[in-house]
Design an enzyme around this catalytic site. Sequence first.
Site, short mmCIF file in Angstrom:
data_model
loop_
_atom_site.label_atom_id
_atom_site.label_comp_id
_atom_site.label_asym_id
_atom_site.label_seq_id
_atom_site.Cartn_x
_atom_site.Cartn_y
_atom_site.Cartn_z
CD GLU A 155 32.91 2.39 18.31
OE1 GLU A 155 32.47 1.29 18.68
OE2 GLU A 155 33.57 3.14 19.04
CG ASP A 176 34.99 5.91 20.89
OD1 ASP A 176 35.57 6.86 21.44
OD2 ASP A 176 35.09 4.73 21.26
CG HIS A 229 37.74 5.33 17.90
ND1 HIS A 229 38.92 4.66 18.07
CD2 HIS A 229 36.78 4.53 18.42
CE1 HIS A 229 38.70 3.50 18.68
NE2 HIS A 229 37.40 3.40 18.91
CG HIS A 234 31.53 4.53 22.70
ND1 HIS A 234 32.02 3.52 21.91
CD2 HIS A 234 30.48 3.98 23.39
CE1 HIS A 234 31.30 2.41 22.11
NE2 HIS A 234 30.36 2.68 22.98
CD GLU A 293 34.14 1.65 23.91
OE1 GLU A 293 33.59 0.60 23.55
OE2 GLU A 293 34.70 2.45 23.13
C1 LER Z 1 37.16 -0.05 20.32
O1 LER Z 1 38.21 0.83 20.37
C2 LER Z 1 35.88 0.63 20.48
O2 LER Z 1 35.80 1.83 20.51
C3 LER Z 1 34.70 -0.20 20.60
O3 LER Z 1 33.59 0.57 20.93
C4 LER Z 1 34.53 -0.95 19.30
O4 LER Z 1 33.66 -1.98 19.38
MN MN Z 2 34.00 2.90 21.09
#
Ligand code: LER
Ligand code: MN
Length: 272
Positions: A153, A186, A189, A212, A247
Amino acid sequence: MHSAITISLVPEARGGPFVFWGDLAAGCQQAASFGFDAVEIFLRSAAELDAGRIKRSLEQHHLKLAAMGTGAGWLVHKLRLTDPDPALRRRAREFIASIIDLAGGFGAPAIIGSMQGRWGEDVSRDQALGWLTEAFEELAPRAQTHGVPLLFEPLNRYETNLINNVEDSLVFLEGLRAQNIRLLCDLFHMNIEETSIADALRRAGARLDHVHFADSNRQAVGLGHTDTAPLVEALRDINYTGYLSAEILPLPDSDTAAEQTITSFRKWFSKS
Ligand code: LER
Ligand code: MN
């Protein structure tokens, strides 16, 4: 596509992006009551979680395990795969290996995100990437013995300076011998790091194995300002069939975050 929701069993992660907290059985019961297909578990360490308990909770509620996070290795134990101390790097690999084994027993992958660490001070970016390469070459075959991938990730710039986006992840992964390392994208991010989230998802293509599922503000999809339609179109274009796992911050509270997530999931990914 399948829905998943996060359960954190790590008290030190309070305030972090996880929907249900502290109690695996209760989290599974909640996840099932909202209609999720699976749970993603954030744990302190493999040693602190009994496989029999996980099995009972999953079976009782007809849930799958989507993935397990390894980030507590850094958050709690201060281990990272790019630590300049070789003994700490080895312990970081062992910490992750034990989570690969635990998750692998349920046919689920482990996630390497925060454990990538960072470069700086006496460590160059090339050196850090070299250590990360060694770690992945060692850990990916371990995942392979369970018939699962290892998930990598990329994280935003406030969490690592090593690999922040899909393009740099692909360059890194393409340089490895191991073939079973897949990408976790994700959306939180990506909102910070990518020029276009949809283009980056298309670029990830067949390497994408886990998402995510978060809005721009790391709340449930629908509670921020991300334009979701182009992302859904990109996922369809690449024939993505994996998990969309919430998440996210438990805001305004865990139940509302779960309800909003499953509503968004059904809106965007209903089969009709
Ligand atoms: C942390 O910000 C995150 O997105 C997690 O999934 C990383 O392990
Ligand atoms: Mn994440």
